[in-house]
Design a protein around this motif. Structure first.
Motif, PDB file in Angstrom:
ATOM      1  N   ALA A 161      -2.930  -8.297  54.312  1.00  0.00           N
ATOM      2  CA  ALA A 161      -4.200  -8.718  53.712  1.00  0.00           C
ATOM      3  C   ALA A 161      -5.289  -8.828  54.773  1.00  0.00           C
ATOM      4  O   ALA A 161      -6.440  -8.435  54.543  1.00  0.00           O
ATOM      5  CB  ALA A 161      -4.022 -10.053  53.002  1.00  0.00           C
ATOM      6  N   ALA A 162      -4.947  -9.344  55.940  1.00  0.00           N
ATOM      7  CA  ALA A 162      -5.926  -9.460  57.025  1.00  0.00           C
ATOM      8  C   ALA A 162      -6.372  -8.081  57.500  1.00  0.00           C
ATOM      9  O   ALA A 162      -7.563  -7.870  57.790  1.00  0.00           O
ATOM     10  CB  ALA A 162      -5.328 -10.257  58.180  1.00  0.00           C
ATOM     11  N   PHE A 163      -5.435  -7.153  57.555  1.00  0.00           N
ATOM     12  CA  PHE A 163      -5.785  -5.791  57.967  1.00  0.00           C
ATOM     13  C   PHE A 163      -6.716  -5.153  56.944  1.00  0.00           C
ATOM     14  O   PHE A 163      -7.686  -4.481  57.310  1.00  0.00           O
ATOM     15  CB  PHE A 163      -4.514  -4.954  58.134  1.00  0.00           C
ATOM     16  N   ARG A 164      -6.431  -5.347  55.663  1.00  0.00           N
ATOM     17  CA  ARG A 164      -7.288  -4.779  54.623  1.00  0.00           C
ATOM     18  C   ARG A 164      -8.702  -5.361  54.711  1.00  0.00           C
ATOM     19  O   ARG A 164      -9.691  -4.676  54.463  1.00  0.00           O
ATOM     20  CB  ARG A 164      -6.694  -5.056  53.241  1.00  0.00           C
ATOM     21  N   GLY A 165      -8.806  -6.629  55.055  1.00  0.00           N
ATOM     22  CA  GLY A 165     -10.125  -7.233  55.225  1.00  0.00           C
ATOM     23  C   GLY A 165     -10.884  -6.608  56.379  1.00  0.00           C
ATOM     24  O   GLY A 165     -12.099  -6.367  56.287  1.00  0.00           O
ATOM     25  N   LEU A 166     -10.197  -6.341  57.489  1.00  0.00           N
ATOM     26  CA  LEU A 166     -10.820  -5.672  58.629  1.00  0.00           C
ATOM     27  C   LEU A 166     -11.290  -4.277  58.236  1.00  0.00           C
ATOM     28  O   LEU A 166     -12.414  -3.867  58.564  1.00  0.00           O
ATOM     29  CB  LEU A 166      -9.828  -5.600  59.788  1.00  0.00           C
ATOM     30  N   VAL A 167     -10.459  -3.539  57.534  1.00  0.00           N
ATOM     31  CA  VAL A 167     -10.839  -2.192  57.105  1.00  0.00           C
ATOM     32  C   VAL A 167     -12.046  -2.241  56.176  1.00  0.00           C
ATOM     33  O   VAL A 167     -12.959  -1.410  56.274  1.00  0.00           O
ATOM     34  CB  VAL A 167      -9.650  -1.482  56.417  1.00  0.00           C
ATOM     35  N   ALA A 168     -12.068  -3.220  55.275  1.00  0.00           N
ATOM     36  CA  ALA A 168     -13.211  -3.352  54.355  1.00  0.00           C
ATOM     37  C   ALA A 168     -14.515  -3.586  55.126  1.00  0.00           C
ATOM     38  O   ALA A 168     -15.536  -2.986  54.815  1.00  0.00           O
ATOM     39  CB  ALA A 168     -12.958  -4.493  53.376  1.00  0.00           C
ATOM     40  N   ASP A 169     -14.468  -4.456  56.151  1.00  0.00           N
ATOM     41  CA  ASP A 169     -15.663  -4.694  56.956  1.00  0.00           C
ATOM     42  C   ASP A 169     -16.095  -3.434  57.699  1.00  0.00           C
ATOM     43  O   ASP A 169     -17.289  -3.100  57.752  1.00  0.00           O
ATOM     44  CB  ASP A 169     -15.405  -5.814  57.967  1.00  0.00           C
ATOM     45  N   LEU A 170     -15.117  -2.734  58.285  1.00  0.00           N
ATOM     46  CA  LEU A 170     -15.453  -1.514  59.017  1.00  0.00           C
ATOM     47  C   LEU A 170     -15.944  -0.406  58.084  1.00  0.00           C
ATOM     48  O   LEU A 170     -16.709   0.468  58.504  1.00  0.00           O
ATOM     49  CB  LEU A 170     -14.235  -1.034  59.807  1.00  0.00           C
ATOM     50  N   SER A 171     -15.548  -0.452  56.809  1.00  0.00           N
ATOM     51  CA  SER A 171     -16.053   0.515  55.845  1.00  0.00           C
ATOM     52  C   SER A 171     -17.553   0.307  55.607  1.00  0.00           C
ATOM     53  O   SER A 171     -18.286   1.269  55.355  1.00  0.00           O
ATOM     54  CB  SER A 171     -15.286   0.410  54.524  1.00  0.00           C
ATOM     55  N   VAL A 172     -18.001  -0.945  55.672  1.00  0.00           N
ATOM     56  CA  VAL A 172     -19.444  -1.227  55.590  1.00  0.00           C
ATOM     57  C   VAL A 172     -20.160  -0.571  56.771  1.00  0.00           C
ATOM     58  O   VAL A 172     -21.227   0.032  56.627  1.00  0.00           O
ATOM     59  CB  VAL A 172     -19.705  -2.737  55.566  1.00  0.00           C
TER      60      VAL A 172
END
Length: 233
Positions: free
Chosen positions: A216-227
Motif C-alpha cells: 500500500a505504501a508503494f502504491r501511494g508513492l507511485v500515485a504521487d510520482l504519477s502526478v
C-alpha cells in the motif's frame, strides 16, 4: 580542491569552521564552474561536523539538463561506501516506482539535502544505523543544494520525505500534509518568491521499506510520482 575553492575556504574560514563547527558550507563552494566543479569542491567540504565520520561526500548525479530533479534526505550506508546517491535498497525501490509511474525513461538528477552520512553504531557489531540530520546540518548543506538546482534548472523538483521538504520549504513542512500536491518551486535567491518550475512532495522510499503494509505504501508513492509524470507531459 581547486585553487579558487582553496583560496575561498582559507580566506573565509576561521579554524573553527575548518573543523566543521560553524555549520556553513558556503565557503567551500567554487566561485565558478558547473556541476563537475561543484562535485570536486564538495569532496573537501567541512561545513558541518558530519564529514568527520562519513566515508566521503555523496554529491548529486544525473543529467545536467534533467527536467526532473529528485531530492532525498542524506546518503545511507551503501551510498556512503559507494559515493553515489540512491544505490541501496531505497534507490532500487525508487527506480521501480519511477518506472511504474511512467517516468522510467525520463532523464533525472538525483541528490540529497545533506551530503554526508549521519549514523550511530549498533551496540553490538559494526552495523551503522541511520540518524536523521539536524536543522543546523541541513542549513549548513543548503548552499550545495541551491547550487545544484540553479545549474540544473529543472522543470519539476520532487522532494522525498520530510528532511528534503524542510530543506527546501522550511521547518514547518510536513510531508503528510503536502504530498502529491503540485506547487510553485520557491526561490533560493534573496527576497524569496518563486524560483521557476514546480515542486511536488512525497514519502522517502525508505519509509515504504519500513511500512507495515509495504504494498500500500508503494502504491501511494507511485500515485504521487504519477502526478509528477503528468506535470511533465
Amino acid at each position: 580542491m581547486g585553487p579558487d575553492t582553496r583560496a575561498r575556504a582559507t580566506s573565509a574560514s576561521p579554524a573553527g569552521r575548518e573543523q566543521g563547527q560553524e555549520y556553513d558550507a558556503s565557503p567551500y563552494l567554487p566561485r565558478r564552474g558547473g556541476l563537475a566543479a561543484l562535485r570536486r569542491a564538495s569532496a573537501d567540504c567541512r561545513g558541518c561536523p558530519l564529514f568527520q565520520d562519513a566515508t566521503q561526500t555523496v554529491f548529486g548525479t544525473g543529467s545536467p539538463t534533467a527536467r526532473l530533479f529528485l531530492v532525498g534526505e542524506q546518503p545511507g550506508d551503501q551510498e556512503d561506501r559507494q559515493g553515489e546517491p540512491f544505490v541501496g535498497p531505497a534507490g532500487r525501490l525508487l527506480r521501480r516506482a519511477l518506472a511504474e509511474a511512467g517516468l522510467g525513461d525520463e532523464e533525472v538528477y538525483v541528490t540529497n539535502a545533506v551530503k554526508h552520512f549521519k549514523f550511530t553504531t549498533a551496540p553490538r557489531g559494526k552495523r551503522r544505523i541511520h540518524k536523521a540530520p539536524s536543522l543546523r546540518e541541513m542549513s549548513a548543506c543548503r548552499p550545495w543544494l541551491a547550487a545544484e538546482l540553479r545549474l540544473v534548472s529543472p522543470r519539476l523538483v520532487v522532494v522525498l520525505g520530510g528532511t528534503a521538504g524542510k530543506a527546501l520549504l522550511g521547518n514547518s513542512f510536513r510531508v503528510g500534509e503536502e504530498r502529491g500536491i503540485l506547487r510553485p518551486m520557491p526561490s533560493f535567491e534573496e527576497g524569496g518568491g518563486e524560483g521557476g518550475g514546480l515542486l511536488l512532495a512525497t514519502v522517502h522510499p525508505s519509509a515504504v521499506l519500513r511500512a507495515d503494509d509495504r504494498e500500500a505504501a508503494f502504491r501511494g508513492l507511485v500515485a504521487d510520482l504519477s502526478v509528477a509524470a503528468s506535470a511533465l507531459d
